[in-house]
Scaffold this motif. Structure first.
Motif, mmCIF file in Angstrom:
data_model
loop_
_atom_site.group_PDB
_atom_site.id
_atom_site.type_symbol
_atom_site.label_atom_id
_atom_site.label_comp_id
_atom_site.label_asym_id
_atom_site.label_seq_id
_atom_site.Cartn_x
_atom_site.Cartn_y
_atom_site.Cartn_z
ATOM 1 N N LEU A 82 -28.033 -17.358 -14.935
ATOM 2 C CA LEU A 82 -27.457 -17.943 -16.287
ATOM 3 C C LEU A 82 -26.693 -19.003 -16.073
ATOM 4 O O LEU A 82 -26.311 -19.587 -14.768
ATOM 5 N N GLY A 83 -26.265 -19.945 -17.010
ATOM 6 C CA GLY A 83 -25.527 -21.130 -16.958
ATOM 7 C C GLY A 83 -24.086 -20.816 -17.126
ATOM 8 O O GLY A 83 -23.537 -19.509 -17.196
ATOM 9 N N ASP A 131 -22.794 -19.046 -20.194
ATOM 10 C CA ASP A 131 -23.358 -17.795 -20.467
ATOM 11 C C ASP A 131 -22.465 -16.555 -19.977
ATOM 12 O O ASP A 131 -21.636 -16.771 -18.968
ATOM 13 N N ASN A 132 -22.651 -15.417 -20.673
ATOM 14 C CA ASN A 132 -22.027 -14.491 -20.328
ATOM 15 C C ASN A 132 -22.902 -13.399 -19.540
ATOM 16 O O ASN A 132 -24.204 -13.432 -19.846
ATOM 17 N N LEU A 133 -22.383 -12.580 -18.971
ATOM 18 C CA LEU A 133 -23.203 -11.472 -18.091
ATOM 19 C C LEU A 133 -22.666 -10.048 -18.220
ATOM 20 O O LEU A 133 -21.379 -9.923 -18.293
ATOM 21 N N ARG A 134 -23.493 -9.266 -18.666
ATOM 22 C CA ARG A 134 -23.096 -7.907 -18.864
ATOM 23 C C ARG A 134 -23.368 -7.358 -17.460
ATOM 24 O O ARG A 134 -24.483 -6.765 -17.186
ATOM 25 N N ARG A 153 -18.245 -14.073 -16.986
ATOM 26 C CA ARG A 153 -18.688 -15.305 -17.076
ATOM 27 C C ARG A 153 -18.678 -16.039 -15.634
ATOM 28 O O ARG A 153 -17.548 -15.878 -15.142
ATOM 29 N N PRO A 154 -19.446 -16.766 -15.389
ATOM 30 C CA PRO A 154 -19.463 -17.359 -14.062
ATOM 31 C C PRO A 154 -18.545 -18.535 -13.952
ATOM 32 O O PRO A 154 -18.354 -19.155 -15.152
ATOM 33 N N LYS A 155 -17.756 -18.863 -12.925
ATOM 34 C CA LYS A 155 -16.479 -19.781 -12.817
ATOM 35 C C LYS A 155 -17.222 -21.203 -12.759
ATOM 36 O O LYS A 155 -16.738 -22.263 -12.729
#
Length: 127
Positions: A36-37, A40-43, A101-103
């Motif tokens: 993911l970018g 982008d959100n991650l579940r 969300r990745p930092k």
């Protein structure tokens, strides 16, 4: 009338019999994507399955390095009751979903995560 009461008592005892006993739990974690970018959100979903899962609270997540919490947990529960040859078994599945969300860019892992329930610790695999 007594036949109806006997029928209700039989099924009531059978139901209670299935409710008694120690919890037998499996604990897993999963994500909806592996790439993911930054925007982008991650579940992240924590799934707890087993028997006798009364009053199961949402697991507390540790600080997940590299991720910000956006939302959660959202919860869902399902119960399955099976009666085979007069024996009842019951299993439950609880799913707790968090949005992260990745930092920053990079490779990150999650876990293993732990869950404490009825004085026992359960661990997931690392993903």
């Amino acid at each position: 009338m007594s036949r109806v009461l006997a029928y209700i008592a039989f099924w009531g005892l059978l139901f209670l019999y299935g409710q008694v006993g120690a919890a037998d739990i499996s604990f897993d974690i999963s994500v909806d994507k592996t790439k993911l970018g930054v925007q982008d959100n991650l579940r992240l979903t924590l799934t707890v399955s087993g028997t006798n899962l009364e009053k199961l609270a949402a697991p507390k997540l540790p600080d997940l390095k590299g991720f910000s919490f956006i939302a959660g947990p959202s919860t869902s529960t399902s119960t399955s009751v099976n009666i085979v040859n007069g024996r009842m078994s019951q299993s439950q599945t609880h799913a707790f979903t968090y949005t992260l969300r990745p930092k920053s860019k990079g490779k990150f892992g999650i876990g293993p995560l732990t869950l404490e329930y009825q004085g026992k610790r359960y661990s997931s695999e690392r993903i």
